[in-house]
Structure formats: C-alpha cells, structure tokens
Design an enzyme around this catalytic site. Structure first.
Site, PDB file in Angstrom:
ATOM      1  N   GLU A  43      51.089  67.889  84.622  1.00 33.12           N
ATOM      2  CA  GLU A  43      51.413  68.783  85.745  1.00 33.12           C
ATOM      3  C   GLU A  43      52.689  69.565  85.457  1.00 33.12           C
ATOM      4  O   GLU A  43      53.518  69.150  84.645  1.00 33.12           O
ATOM      5  CB  GLU A  43      51.538  67.989  87.059  1.00 33.12           C
ATOM      6  CG  GLU A  43      52.468  66.774  86.994  1.00 33.12           C
ATOM      7  CD  GLU A  43      53.801  66.988  87.688  1.00 33.12           C
ATOM      8  OE1 GLU A  43      54.273  68.149  87.754  1.00 33.12           O
ATOM      9  OE2 GLU A  43      54.400  65.980  88.130  1.00 33.12           O
ATOM     10  N   ARG A  68      57.341  58.605  89.917  1.00 33.79           N
ATOM     11  CA  ARG A  68      55.870  58.676  89.999  1.00 33.79           C
ATOM     12  C   ARG A  68      55.367  60.126  89.949  1.00 33.79           C
ATOM     13  O   ARG A  68      54.609  60.585  90.794  1.00 33.79           O
ATOM     14  CB  ARG A  68      55.355  57.966  91.251  1.00 33.79           C
ATOM     15  CG  ARG A  68      53.978  57.380  91.005  1.00 33.79           C
ATOM     16  CD  ARG A  68      53.527  56.401  92.062  1.00 33.79           C
ATOM     17  NE  ARG A  68      52.232  55.832  91.730  1.00 33.79           N
ATOM     18  CZ  ARG A  68      52.050  54.701  91.037  1.00 33.79           C
ATOM     19  NH1 ARG A  68      53.071  54.034  90.595  1.00 33.79           N
ATOM     20  NH2 ARG A  68      50.831  54.277  90.781  1.00 33.79           N
ATOM     21  N   CYS A  73      53.434  68.367  77.789  1.00 30.38           N
ATOM     22  CA  CYS A  73      53.484  67.757  76.457  1.00 30.38           C
ATOM     23  C   CYS A  73      54.876  67.330  76.033  1.00 30.38           C
ATOM     24  O   CYS A  73      55.045  66.266  75.425  1.00 30.38           O
ATOM     25  CB  CYS A  73      52.858  68.679  75.417  1.00 30.38           C
ATOM     26  SG  CYS A  73      53.819  70.174  75.031  1.00 30.38           S
ATOM     27  N   HIS A 112      53.504  73.302  71.440  1.00 29.80           N
ATOM     28  CA  HIS A 112      52.838  72.047  71.823  1.00 29.80           C
ATOM     29  C   HIS A 112      53.414  70.889  71.021  1.00 29.80           C
ATOM     30  O   HIS A 112      53.645  71.009  69.817  1.00 29.80           O
ATOM     31  CB  HIS A 112      51.327  72.136  71.591  1.00 29.80           C
ATOM     32  CG  HIS A 112      50.589  70.915  72.058  1.00 29.80           C
ATOM     33  ND1 HIS A 112      50.703  70.440  73.342  1.00 29.80           N
ATOM     34  CD2 HIS A 112      49.763  70.050  71.407  1.00 29.80           C
ATOM     35  CE1 HIS A 112      49.961  69.346  73.469  1.00 29.80           C
ATOM     36  NE2 HIS A 112      49.390  69.084  72.308  1.00 29.80           N
ATOM     37  N   ASP A 127      47.653  62.293  71.243  1.00 23.52           N
ATOM     38  CA  ASP A 127      48.120  63.334  72.148  1.00 23.52           C
ATOM     39  C   ASP A 127      47.761  62.925  73.570  1.00 23.52           C
ATOM     40  O   ASP A 127      46.587  62.687  73.876  1.00 23.52           O
ATOM     41  CB  ASP A 127      47.439  64.661  71.780  1.00 23.52           C
ATOM     42  CG  ASP A 127      47.979  65.871  72.534  1.00 23.52           C
ATOM     43  OD1 ASP A 127      48.727  65.690  73.503  1.00 23.52           O
ATOM     44  OD2 ASP A 127      47.637  67.002  72.152  1.00 23.52           O
TER      45      ASP A 127
END
Length: 275
Positions: A43, A68, A73, A112, A127
């Site tokens: 997110e 939480r 990435c 990434h 990943d």
C-alpha cells in the site's frame, strides 16, 4: 559498520505463523514468502498523505509490525531481507526496473527492490513487495523454465543486461520487471525511494494502490476500484462509493489500520470521486 538488526524478530515470525525461528531452508523460504504477501498488504497511503516514506529498518518495523500498516517494495522487501538474514539465510538486496504495463522492450527507472537468496549454491529471487502481481514463491534464477507458484506461473529470461521476470496472465507472458545482480547500497535505495515517493510523475503519488494475496485469490484496490481475482475464475469487481466505505475496505479486506490524517482523507476523497 554492522547492518541494523530487527528489534523483535519473534513478534514478526508470529505474524507469519512461526512460534520458533525456522531453519533457513527452501521450504522455510517458500512459507515465509507466501505468508508474508498474505499478512502484510502492499500500500502507498503514506505518499498520498504527503509524508516522507522512511526506509530505515527501525521506521519500517514501527510502521508495519507495530502500527499494523503495509508498505511498498522499499519497506516490505527491506523488512523481509532483515528477517531472512536473522534466520541465517545467505541473502542480499538487489534492484530492478518495473516494466509491467509498458510496451515490450521498455526500459524504465531503477525503482524496485527485491532480494537474492543462495541456498546450497542455488540462486533464487524472492520478492514480497510487487503489488498486485507479487510472486508468492521464490523463483529459481538460473532456469528458463516456467515456474509454478501458489498463484500465477512465472519465468525468468536471461539477456545481456540481466534478467526479465515474466508472469503468465490470460495465457500471455507479460513482463513484470527487469533486474540485475549489481551490488546495492543504502543510498541506491534512498534515491529510488525518493523518486517513487515524491516525483510528480510517479504513480505512487497519483493513485491509491493496494494489494494482498490469499489462498487462490489476489485482492487489489486502485483508487475506488476494488477487485478479488480468483485463480482460474472470473474476478469480482465493485466501485467503492465514498471515503468511509474505502476505509472499511482497507481495514476488512487488507487488514490495514488506516491513519486518521486530514490530508490523506482529502486525497482519498479526490481519487475516488468521478471526474
């Protein structure tokens, strides 16, 4: 200078269903990756709130394990790598260029983060931070074969500049990202994260992107469009009508504790309001 260490690996492992540290085996790696993509959502709420995305290990632990939340990435794969290293895996961070949705042959920015793991001389990529198409199993690096996962099949192509990861979607081998094994330092990830989280052309500052996996399904949320993709079946899709409903979806479907930030609320309202 030693690498920062996890402050509470036991609590992290408990979130992944382990009461004691497992041995650093391929089966452990498979379980960790599959459970991680189910337990921790991808997110980008922080960027939409206009706040800096902190990618030092202590900040990620606080956000993901204690507050939480999820992450992307530079957060999720950094956290996961620290866990793998704490368990004794031979693992290090690498980076790549996302080409999903781009024309064949596109060459994008290096934005990434993923990891390379070597087990008994055999190399794998792992990943847990690639959004709606995150691989849910480690993938053999030095193999051209189709590789099955609990979700879609993947394969890795080798070329002069490194490798291309492809996923089989609707019977078509679509490119996901290009990557290589070049050594990465913290500054390399800092630069990539800065671009992703602040550049006006970055999709991470322009739209809501959320994803999570489970047994036989993937859930995705793009602005107000929520979908449950069932493996081998039709997807369920619906539009989220307002911010209150959106927060409900983030909490119930993605297990995210949504921060009550006024800037974030205004941004989410704008993103789900039809133009």
């Amino acid at each position: 200078m030693s690498e920062p260490r996890l402050t509470n690996p036991a609590a992290y492992l408990q979130r992944l269903g382990f009461e004691a540290p497992p041995a650093p085996t391929l089966e452990t790696l498979r379980l960790l990756q599959l459970r991680h993509t189910g337990a921790f959502a991808f997110e980008n709420l922080t960027t939409l709130a206009g706040e800096p995305v902190r990618i030092d290990l202590a900040s990620i632990e606080q956000k993901v394990l204690r507050d939480r939340r999820g992450g992307y990435c530079y957060e999720l794969n950094h956290l996961f790598l620290a866990l793998l290293q704490a368990l004794g895996f031979d693992a290090r961070g690498i980076s790549g260029r996302v080409v999903m949705g781009q024309p064949e042959g596109a060459w994008t920015a290096r934005t990434h983060r993923l990891s390379l793991v070597t087990l008994d001389g055999v190399r794998y990529i792992t990943d847990v931070g690639f959004g709606g198409m995150v691989p849910t199993a480690p993938l053999l690096l030095d193999s051209l074969d189709e590789q099955l996962t609990p979700h879609e099949p993947y394969r890795i192509e080798q070329h002069a500049d490194g490798y291309t990861l492809r996923a089989k979607v609707a019977n078509e081998w679509r490119p996901m990202y290009i990557f290589d094994l070049q050594r990465q330092e913290d500054i390399d990830y800092t630069v990539g994260n800065w671009y992703v989280s602040t550049h006006p052309e970055s999709s991470f500052v322009k739209q809501l992107m959320v994803a999570r996996t489970g047994e036989g399904w993937r859930r995705t949320l793009n602005n107000g469009s929520f979908a449950i993709h069932h493996m081998g079946q039709d997807s369920e899709r619906r539009q989220v009508a307002d911010v209150e409903a959106l927060i409900g979806v983030l909490q119930s479907e993605f297990d995210i504790r949504v921060p009550t930030d006024p800037t974030l609320m205004r941004t989410l309202e704008r993103l789900i309001t039809p133009q």
